[in-house]
Motif scaffolding. Sequence first.
Motif, PDB file in Angstrom:
ATOM      1  N   ALA A  37       0.817  -1.217   0.000  1.00 37.55           N
ATOM      2  CA  ALA A  37       0.000   0.000   0.000  1.00 37.55           C
ATOM      3  C   ALA A  37       0.852   1.269   0.000  1.00 37.55           C
ATOM      4  N   ARG A  38       2.085   1.186   0.466  1.00 38.80           N
ATOM      5  CA  ARG A  38       2.978   2.350   0.495  1.00 38.80           C
ATOM      6  C   ARG A  38       3.570   2.671  -0.869  1.00 38.80           C
ATOM      7  N   ALA A  39       3.420   1.773  -1.820  1.00 39.89           N
ATOM      8  CA  ALA A  39       3.925   2.036  -3.168  1.00 39.89           C
ATOM      9  C   ALA A  39       3.084   3.130  -3.815  1.00 39.89           C
ATOM     10  N   GLN A  40       3.653   3.734  -4.831  1.00 41.65           N
ATOM     11  CA  GLN A  40       2.952   4.814  -5.534  1.00 41.65           C
ATOM     12  C   GLN A  40       1.572   4.369  -5.980  1.00 41.65           C
ATOM     13  N   ALA A  42      -1.684   6.290  -8.353  1.00 40.78           N
ATOM     14  CA  ALA A  42      -2.115   7.494  -9.062  1.00 40.78           C
ATOM     15  C   ALA A  42      -3.104   8.288  -8.206  1.00 40.78           C
ATOM     16  N   ARG A  43      -3.970   7.593  -7.508  1.00 40.40           N
ATOM     17  CA  ARG A  43      -4.913   8.207  -6.578  1.00 40.40           C
ATOM     18  C   ARG A  43      -5.219   7.193  -5.481  1.00 40.40           C
ATOM     19  N   SER A  44      -5.493   7.671  -4.291  1.00 41.56           N
ATOM     20  CA  SER A  44      -5.837   6.756  -3.209  1.00 41.56           C
ATOM     21  C   SER A  44      -7.241   6.197  -3.425  1.00 41.56           C
ATOM     22  N   GLY A  45      -7.493   5.063  -2.812  1.00 42.33           N
ATOM     23  CA  GLY A  45      -8.809   4.448  -2.902  1.00 42.33           C
ATOM     24  C   GLY A  45      -9.020   3.581  -4.127  1.00 42.33           C
ATOM     25  N   ILE A  46      -7.978   3.434  -4.938  1.00 45.06           N
ATOM     26  CA  ILE A  46      -8.101   2.624  -6.151  1.00 45.06           C
ATOM     27  C   ILE A  46      -7.619   1.199  -5.902  1.00 45.06           C
ATOM     28  N   ARG A  47      -6.520   1.050  -5.177  1.00 43.06           N
ATOM     29  CA  ARG A  47      -5.943  -0.274  -4.937  1.00 43.06           C
ATOM     30  C   ARG A  47      -6.655  -0.964  -3.779  1.00 43.06           C
ATOM     31  N   THR A  80      -7.614  -3.536  -8.584  1.00 43.91           N
ATOM     32  CA  THR A  80      -7.943  -2.142  -8.888  1.00 43.91           C
ATOM     33  C   THR A  80      -9.450  -1.955  -8.926  1.00 43.91           C
ATOM     34  N   ASP A  81      -9.931  -0.915  -8.251  1.00 39.39           N
ATOM     35  CA  ASP A  81     -11.329  -0.530  -8.346  1.00 39.39           C
ATOM     36  C   ASP A  81     -11.485   0.246  -9.654  1.00 39.39           C
TER      37      ASP A  81
END
Length: 181
Positions: A37-40, A42-47, A80-81
């Motif tokens: 989760a600490r990896a880059q 593009a936007r939070s809440g996607i992974r 990915t959501d």
Amino acid sequence: MVSLDVEDAIRRRRMHREFTDDPVPRPLLRRMAWAAARAQQARSGIRHIVIVDDPRILAAARQVLPGFLTNAPAMLVLGTDLERAKQVLGPKGVEVATRIDVGAACAHLALFAQTAGLGICTITSWAEPAVQTLVGLPPQLRADVTVAVGFVTPTPPPAPRGFTTPLHHNRFGIDWEESDD
């Protein structure tokens, strides 16, 4: 936890297909998820990350995921959501940014695993519907990668070897080693 020099950890990084029979403690699996989760992103809440340590689900994974040829006692599924990604990134972002982001998460997992005495194997041969069914992902979540996790028998570090990836300088076809400084 062991402190590692990053360069040494990169050199030692490898995929493991054989694991010990020792279960991975849940707090350690949670730390693995934290590292991913600490990896880059593009936007939070996607992974989204599903941590799997149920032996029945892992046995089923070995039956339906052709690449899951390990005896790993745990697995992380990174997904990915797609709806959220499309909202905040647009269609191109869904296909490009999310794939880059999951690769970064896998790199974090590979490096972090070494500090915990764990090994991983990124599983790339599987059908998305099988993974979705296996871990109960809703339709808007795309399974991007599965990662086998477990303790491994210590092995000696690989022998040092030269840089094997073709490296170009300024333009394709100009060899880095032969170019003028």
